[in-house]
Each structure stands twice: as structure tokens, then as C-alpha cells.
Design an enzyme around this catalytic site. Structure first.
Site, PDB file in Angstrom:
ATOM      1  CE  LYS A  13      -2.422  -0.833   3.747  1.00 13.88           C
ATOM      2  NZ  LYS A  13      -1.924  -2.087   4.316  1.00 13.88           N
ATOM      3  NE  ARG A  88      -5.438  -1.449  10.168  1.00 13.96           N
ATOM      4  CZ  ARG A  88      -4.389  -0.895   9.588  1.00 13.96           C
ATOM      5  NH1 ARG A  88      -4.483   0.265   9.005  1.00 13.96           N
ATOM      6  NH2 ARG A  88      -3.247  -1.534   9.578  1.00 13.96           N
ATOM      7  NE  ARG A 127       7.317  -2.897   6.523  1.00 22.02           N
ATOM      8  CZ  ARG A 127       5.995  -2.793   6.403  1.00 22.02           C
ATOM      9  NH1 ARG A 127       5.459  -2.478   5.243  1.00 22.02           N
ATOM     10  NH2 ARG A 127       5.206  -3.015   7.424  1.00 22.02           N
ATOM     11  NE  ARG A 139       5.055  -0.432  11.173  1.00 28.51           N
ATOM     12  CZ  ARG A 139       4.048  -0.577  10.341  1.00 28.51           C
ATOM     13  NH1 ARG A 139       4.135  -0.083   9.116  1.00 28.51           N
ATOM     14  NH2 ARG A 139       2.961  -1.213  10.697  1.00 28.51           N
ATOM     15  NE  ARG A 150       1.208  -5.003  11.470  1.00 28.73           N
ATOM     16  CZ  ARG A 150       2.385  -4.909  10.834  1.00 28.73           C
ATOM     17  NH1 ARG A 150       3.467  -5.464  11.340  1.00 28.73           N
ATOM     18  NH2 ARG A 150       2.467  -4.262   9.699  1.00 28.73           N
TER      19      ARG A 150
HETATM   20  P1  ADP Z   1      -0.005  -2.099   8.307  1.00 31.08           P
HETATM   21  O1  ADP Z   1      -1.112  -1.867   7.344  1.00 31.08           O
HETATM   22  O2  ADP Z   1       1.289  -2.399   7.628  1.00 31.08           O
HETATM   23  O3  ADP Z   1      -0.342  -3.096   9.380  1.00 31.08           O
HETATM   24  P2  ADP Z   1      -0.307   0.644   9.387  1.00 31.08           P
HETATM   25  O4  ADP Z   1       0.845   1.556   9.414  1.00 31.08           O
HETATM   26  O5  ADP Z   1      -1.420   0.960   8.469  1.00 31.08           O
HETATM   27  O6  ADP Z   1       0.315  -0.785   9.122  1.00 31.08           O
HETATM   28  O7  ADP Z   1      -0.913   0.510  10.864  1.00 31.08           O
HETATM   29  C1  ADP Z   1      -0.134   0.191  11.991  1.00 31.08           C
HETATM   30  C2  ADP Z   1      -1.008   0.074  13.250  1.00 31.08           C
HETATM   31  O8  ADP Z   1      -1.640   1.342  13.511  1.00 31.08           O
HETATM   32  C3  ADP Z   1      -2.168  -0.910  13.186  1.00 31.08           C
HETATM   33  O9  ADP Z   1      -1.778  -2.231  13.497  1.00 31.08           O
HETATM   34  C4  ADP Z   1      -3.114  -0.328  14.222  1.00 31.08           C
HETATM   35  O10 ADP Z   1      -2.698  -0.611  15.552  1.00 31.08           O
HETATM   36  C5  ADP Z   1      -2.971   1.160  14.013  1.00 31.08           C
HETATM   37  N1  ADP Z   1      -3.929   1.679  13.005  1.00 31.08           N
HETATM   38  C6  ADP Z   1      -3.601   2.264  11.812  1.00 31.08           C
HETATM   39  N2  ADP Z   1      -4.706   2.632  11.130  1.00 31.08           N
HETATM   40  C7  ADP Z   1      -5.766   2.260  11.903  1.00 31.08           C
HETATM   41  C8  ADP Z   1      -7.176   2.336  11.771  1.00 31.08           C
HETATM   42  N3  ADP Z   1      -7.741   2.889  10.668  1.00 31.08           N
HETATM   43  N4  ADP Z   1      -7.954   1.844  12.758  1.00 31.08           N
HETATM   44  C9  ADP Z   1      -7.434   1.298  13.862  1.00 31.08           C
HETATM   45  N5  ADP Z   1      -6.105   1.175  14.062  1.00 31.08           N
HETATM   46  C10 ADP Z   1      -5.272   1.650  13.104  1.00 31.08           C
END
Ligand code: ADP
Length: 197
Positions: A13, A88, A127, A139, A150
Site C-alpha cells: 500500500k 479498517r 522490510r 517498527r 495484524r
Molecule cells: P499495516 O497496514 O502495515 O499493518 P499501518 O501503518 O497501516 O500498518 O498501521 C499500523 C497500526 O496502527 C495498526 O496495526 C493499528 O494498531 C494502528 N492503526 C492504523 N490505522 C488504523 C485504523 N484505521 N484503525 C485502527 N487502528 C489503526
């Protein structure tokens, strides 16, 4: 152009978002990035979400919806935006619909990147090693055990969004297993059919 990018962790993404931002001169809005900035800065939101994120769980819907609303109001300057990592959950998608409706805006497309899970684990492991090799901090949630969590959260809470958006006619599903340039080209082709680009 107003877009949503949907896909599990490691689906690519971030890479595609960067390209779409450059291509359409739109604003990238990533809830993950916003939350990481909050955690790093030790803000009240950061303190609240730090542990939730570190264990790979989703932070409360109200919190990310408020963040996104604030950013759209501050930054959406006519050209539009791309949402990466938001919505999400179905609740977040409903809140986004309302938020856009209130502002008389609409989504042009929801781009869903499909990838298989084994590939995702390999991508994230790569990564991690690339980040380490560059001497940068990894991270907290880029860890094999947390990654499982996740993925599971994605399957349970986010994957249903593809049905949600199928119903609206906005969904564009792309095979994310292809090389980056091919994925980009297919997104472009899909958008051309839908939107006047
Ligand atoms: P990835 O898609 O690679 O898991 P992101 O950077 O999008 O990583 O998100 C990292 C973390 O941030 C998620 O695991 C969650 O804890 C939190 N997070 C991000 N976006 C949301 C969202 N829209 N709703 C709830 N939690 C979120």
C-alpha cells in the site's frame, strides 16, 4: 481524485500510495503514519495507542475517525487525497461515508490489493532486514509474532470491507502479487475505466 487503498500488512500500500500521490498530486493520509508520529511525540493520543499498536491490535474507531476528519479539513485542497490504512473496520467505513457526505465529497475508487499470506510474511521479513541494514529503527509491530495478530485482525475486521465497497460499485481489485510497476499500471487502467483520468 479521492481514493482508498485497501490491503493487508505488507501488501504494498505504501509504495502504491506514493506513486498515486505523485501521479494525481493528491494528499496521502495514512492513519498508521499519523499514529506513529503521535507515539514518537508522546502526545496524549500517542500515549493512549502505544501499547495497542505494539501488540498489533486496532486502536478505537472514534480516535482514527477524528484524526482523519481533522486532516481532511486541514489538507484536502481540491485535488483530493488517498487514504492508506483507513477505513479498517465497517464502522470506520460508515463514519467515512458520513464524513464525506457532510462535506459533499465522494470516493472515486477503493483500490484493493490482493496478496497471499506467505508472501506477506516474506515481504515484511525483508522490510525488517532492509530497515536494519540501513541502520534505521524497526517498527515495534514488525515482528513475526505481532504480524500474525495484524493479519488476523485484517482478516476479521478489515477484509469484510471488500464486500462493503463491492456494493457501492467503487471497488477495484488488483493482484498485488505482480511486480510493483505492473500493479501500478493495472491501477491506472482500472481508474481510467471508472474516472476520467
Ligand atoms: P499495516 O497496514 O502495515 O499493518 P499501518 O501503518 O497501516 O500498518 O498501521 C499500523 C497500526 O496502527 C495498526 O496495526 C493499528 O494498531 C494502528 N492503526 C492504523 N490505522 C488504523 C485504523 N484505521 N484503525 C485502527 N487502528 C489503526
Amino acid at each position: 481524485m479521492r481514493l482508498v487503498l485497501l490491503g493487508p500488512p505488507g501488501a504494498g500500500k505504501g509504495t502504491q500510495s506514493e506513486r498515486l500521490v505523485a501521479r494525481f498530486n493528491i494528499i496521502p493520509l495514512s492513519t498508521g503514519d499519523m499514529l506513529r508520529v503521535a507515539v514518537a511525540g508522546g502526545t496524549p493520543i500517542g500515549v493512549k495507542v502505544k501499547d495497542i499498536m505494539a501488540r498489533g491490535d486496532l486502536v478505537p474507531d472514534e480516535l482514527v475517525v477524528a484524526l482523519i476528519a481533522e486532516q481532511i479539513d486541514a489538507k484536502e485542497a481540491g485535488n483530493g487525497f488517498i487514504l492508506d490504512g483507513f477505513p479498517r473496520t465497517v464502522k470506520q467505513a460508515e463514519a467515512l461515508d458520513k464524513l464525506l457526505q457532510d462535506r459533499k465529497l465522494k470516493l472515486d475508487a477503493v483500490i484493493e490489493l490482493k496478496v497471499d499470506e506467505t508472501a506477506l510474511i516474506q515481504r515484511i521479513e525483508k522490510r525488517i532486514s532492509d530497515t536494519k541494514a540501513k541502520g534505521q529503527a524497526v517498527r515495534a509491530d514488525d515482528d513475526p509474532k505481532i504480524l500474525k495478530q495484524r493479519m488476523e485482525n485484517y482478516r476479521k475486521q478489515t477484509a469484510p470491507l471488500s464486500e462493503y465497497y463491492k456494493g457501492t460499485g467503487a471497488l477495484l481489485t488488483i493482484d498485488g502479487m505482480q511486480p510493483v510497476d505492473k500493479v501500478e499500471a493495472e491501477i491506472e487502467k482500472g481508474l481510467q475505466k471508472r474516472v476520467n483520468v
